[in-house]
Design an enzyme around this catalytic site. Structure first.
Site, short mmCIF file in Angstrom:
data_model
loop_
_atom_site.label_atom_id
_atom_site.label_comp_id
_atom_site.label_asym_id
_atom_site.label_seq_id
_atom_site.Cartn_x
_atom_site.Cartn_y
_atom_site.Cartn_z
N ARG A 138 0.87 -1.18 0.00
CA ARG A 138 0.00 0.00 0.00
C ARG A 138 0.91 1.23 0.00
NH1 ARG A 138 -2.09 -3.51 4.03
NH2 ARG A 138 -4.20 -4.29 3.59
N LYS A 161 -2.06 -2.64 8.00
CA LYS A 161 -3.21 -2.19 8.79
C LYS A 161 -3.27 -2.95 10.12
CE LYS A 161 -6.19 -0.76 4.95
NZ LYS A 161 -7.50 -0.97 4.27
N HIS A 229 -2.73 3.04 -5.84
CA HIS A 229 -3.33 1.83 -5.30
C HIS A 229 -3.62 0.81 -6.41
CE1 HIS A 229 -4.88 -0.22 -1.81
NE2 HIS A 229 -5.97 -0.57 -2.47
N ARG A 232 -0.97 -1.81 -6.80
CA ARG A 232 -1.10 -2.95 -5.87
C ARG A 232 -2.14 -3.93 -6.39
NH1 ARG A 232 -1.30 -4.72 -0.25
NH2 ARG A 232 -3.46 -4.96 0.46
N HIS A 255 -4.19 -9.11 3.80
CA HIS A 255 -5.63 -9.04 4.03
C HIS A 255 -5.99 -9.85 5.28
CE1 HIS A 255 -6.65 -8.11 -0.46
NE2 HIS A 255 -6.33 -7.04 0.22
#
Length: 283
Positions: A138, A161, A229, A232, A255
């Site tokens: 990212r 994240k 983005h 990616r 993810h």
């Protein structure tokens, strides 16, 4: 020294371009000089004729846009700022979201890198975009890297994240791009400081890269879907198309849920169907 040789030396020595970029830009310069009969600034009509010949050779929109960008760069070197005739590049048809082709990725990254007169900033922008496409990071993950990642190895530890870490393999072109930037950076690189710096030495902001990509896609005539983005997304889709399984892809992308990764199965199917319809006589 003839103009093309001087141009090649300028790209390598003064602009610190990668060997790949030097080869591509010098090849374009050689073709243009052969077409014109001499290293001079052509008229708009002569330039259109040259590009028409390249179309006959079979190059697509992205390659034609990249060729035009290289021509502008060479003519600026030969004749000075503003010497290149103003000519619009080809536009890519807009449609349903699709992955950006590798050819478009390279054209985009090279155009972004060409915009800065500072060699280290060019190397920085190239390295960041290579991390997005070549490692699936990212934009926030890329600009958030610190000097602790150096020296680079076969894998890169990324914090994504929710502060989750993952291991991402690094292919040679990505490693080379980051190492070239680190060598050229005028700012000291320490383990607890940002790896990528802004022009004044502060942390590089994602918006700088977003604006650079926006400008490049306009110059190259690429679709509005061409964003940082999207690189990616293209990384994921191209891996899936080459046989990567969803669980491996989930780990590479960071993810939390497999359902987030499954979107790429429909994207890839849509892309393959589009290719089929354009290629198959009864599609």
């Amino acid at each position: 020294m003839n103009a093309v040789l001087a141009y090649a030396e300028h790209l390598s020595r003064d602009r610190r371009r990668s060997p790949h970029t030097v080869r591509a830009y010098v090849s374009t310069a050689e073709r243009l000089v052969e077409h014109l009969g001499a290293a001079r600034v052509p008229t708009s009509a002569e330039l259109r004729a040259y590009l028409a010949e390249r179309r006959v050779d079979g190059i697509g929109n992205a390659s034609a846009a990249r060729e035009l960008s290289a021509i502008r760069n060479f003519l600026t070197f030969v004749g000075g700022e503003g010497a290149a005739p103003k000519l619009k590049g080809p536009r890519v048809k807009k449609g349903v979201p699709r992955p950006i082709s590798p050819d478009e990725v390279v054209a985009l990254a090279e155009d972004v890198a060409e915009q800065s007169v500072e060699a280290w900033i060019s190397a920085r922008d190239w390295a960041v975009l290579m991390l997005l496409y070549g490692a699936g990071l990212r934009i926030g993950e890329a600009v958030g890297l610190t000097g602790a990642v150096l020296p680079l190895g076969a894998v890169l530890t990324v914090t994504g994240k929710r502060d989750k870490t993952r291991m991402v393999p690094l292919i040679a072109p990505v490693r080379d791009a980051v190492e070239a930037y680190a060598t050229l950076s005028p700012w000291p690189i320490s383990k607890d400081e940002p790896l990528f710096r802004g022009a004044r030495g502060g942390p590089l902001k994602p918006e700088i890269i977003r604006r650079a990509v926006q400008g490049a896609r306009g110059r190259l005539g690429l679709a509005s879907r061409t964003t940082p983005h999207a690189l990616r997304h293209s990384f994921a889709t191209h891996l899936l198309g080459r046989g990567a399984d969803l669980r491996s892809l989930q780990a590479l992308l960071g993810h939390a849920s497999l359902s987030s990764t499954q979107i790429y199965t429909s994207v890839d199917a849509a892309h393959l169907l589009d290719v089929y319809r354009n290629a198959h006589p009864h599609g």
